[in-house]
Design an enzyme around this catalytic site. Structure first.
Site, short mmCIF file in Angstrom:
data_model
loop_
_atom_site.label_atom_id
_atom_site.label_comp_id
_atom_site.label_asym_id
_atom_site.label_seq_id
_atom_site.Cartn_x
_atom_site.Cartn_y
_atom_site.Cartn_z
N CYS A 173 53.15 9.71 -15.13
CA CYS A 173 51.82 9.15 -15.30
C CYS A 173 51.07 9.87 -16.42
O CYS A 173 51.33 11.04 -16.70
CB CYS A 173 51.02 9.28 -14.01
N GLU A 204 57.36 5.30 -19.01
CA GLU A 204 58.22 4.79 -17.95
C GLU A 204 59.69 4.96 -18.31
O GLU A 204 60.05 5.19 -19.46
CB GLU A 204 57.91 3.31 -17.69
N ASN A 205 60.53 4.80 -17.27
CA ASN A 205 61.97 4.90 -17.43
C ASN A 205 62.59 3.86 -16.52
O ASN A 205 62.03 3.54 -15.47
CB ASN A 205 62.42 6.32 -17.05
N ALA A 206 63.75 3.34 -16.92
CA ALA A 206 64.43 2.35 -16.08
C ALA A 206 64.70 2.91 -14.69
O ALA A 206 64.72 2.17 -13.70
CB ALA A 206 65.73 1.90 -16.74
N CYS A 239 47.18 7.81 -8.92
CA CYS A 239 48.07 7.86 -7.75
C CYS A 239 47.92 9.22 -7.04
O CYS A 239 47.27 10.14 -7.56
CB CYS A 239 49.52 7.63 -8.17
N CYS A 255 49.12 12.34 -9.06
CA CYS A 255 48.16 12.74 -10.09
C CYS A 255 46.94 13.42 -9.48
O CYS A 255 46.44 14.41 -9.99
CB CYS A 255 47.73 11.53 -10.92
N GLU A 285 47.98 10.89 -16.51
CA GLU A 285 47.13 11.99 -16.06
C GLU A 285 47.91 13.29 -15.98
O GLU A 285 47.48 14.33 -16.47
CB GLU A 285 46.53 11.68 -14.68
N ASN A 335 51.22 7.23 -20.18
CA ASN A 335 52.33 7.10 -19.24
C ASN A 335 53.59 6.72 -20.01
O ASN A 335 53.54 6.04 -21.03
CB ASN A 335 52.02 6.11 -18.11
N TYR A 387 62.87 4.45 -12.19
CA TYR A 387 61.42 4.61 -11.99
C TYR A 387 60.97 6.02 -11.63
O TYR A 387 59.92 6.46 -12.06
CB TYR A 387 60.91 3.63 -10.92
#
Length: 156
Positions: A68, A59-61, A100, A103, A70, A57, A63
């Protein structure tokens, strides 16, 4: 013994393939970029030719721009030319979380088996996609595991 076939037409992964997927997913989890949720996830996809493709995964500020593990692994496998996917192993923390909905939808597109690895010592669990509906990803999955009062008193 006849093993049920996946949508790709190939039998489910062998025990040896599952072990390789588990190791690859755990290794991918160590490369995750999760500075906001602190919830690293790694995934490994088994293709019909036996090739394993991994991702984590990121992430980014903002969201919504996060991806993900997967989906990243499946998208990477497709980008590398694989269309027939057999299984995806997902390595998460000890909370017992599941993929989630986004995914699950991407996994459904390829009809893969799902192997969940929660924590370091837990045994992998295999699921058909329809079985995952009973195991939603919930906000509590993002919280650190709560130690019982019994475990706290034993450690003091």
């Amino acid at each position: 013994m006849i093993r049920p076939r996946t949508r790709s037409g190939r039998a489910r992964p062998t025990n040896g393939e599952v072990q390789k997927l588990v190791r690859a997913a755990r290794a991918a989890r160590r490369r995750a970029y999760a500075p906001y949720s602190h919830f690293p996830v790694g995934a490994a996809v088994l293709t019909h030719t036996g090739v394993i493709v991994t991702a984590c995964n990121v992430e980014n500020a903002s969201y919504g721009l996060s991806i993900c593990a997967e989906r990243a692994a499946i998208h990477r496998a497709v980008a590398e030319g694989y269309r027939r996917l057999i299984a995806v192993a997902v390595s998460t923390g000890p909370s017992g979380s599941m993929p989630c909905g986004a995914c699950r939808q991407v996994m459904q597109e390829f009809g893969v088996r799902v192997i969940i690895i929660n924590g370091v010592r837990a045994a992998p669990r295999a699921f058909r996609l329809d079985e995952l509906l009973d195991h939603p990803f919930v906000p509590a999955d993002l919280l650190p595991p709560v130690r019982s009062s019994r475990a706290r008193s034993a450690s003091q």
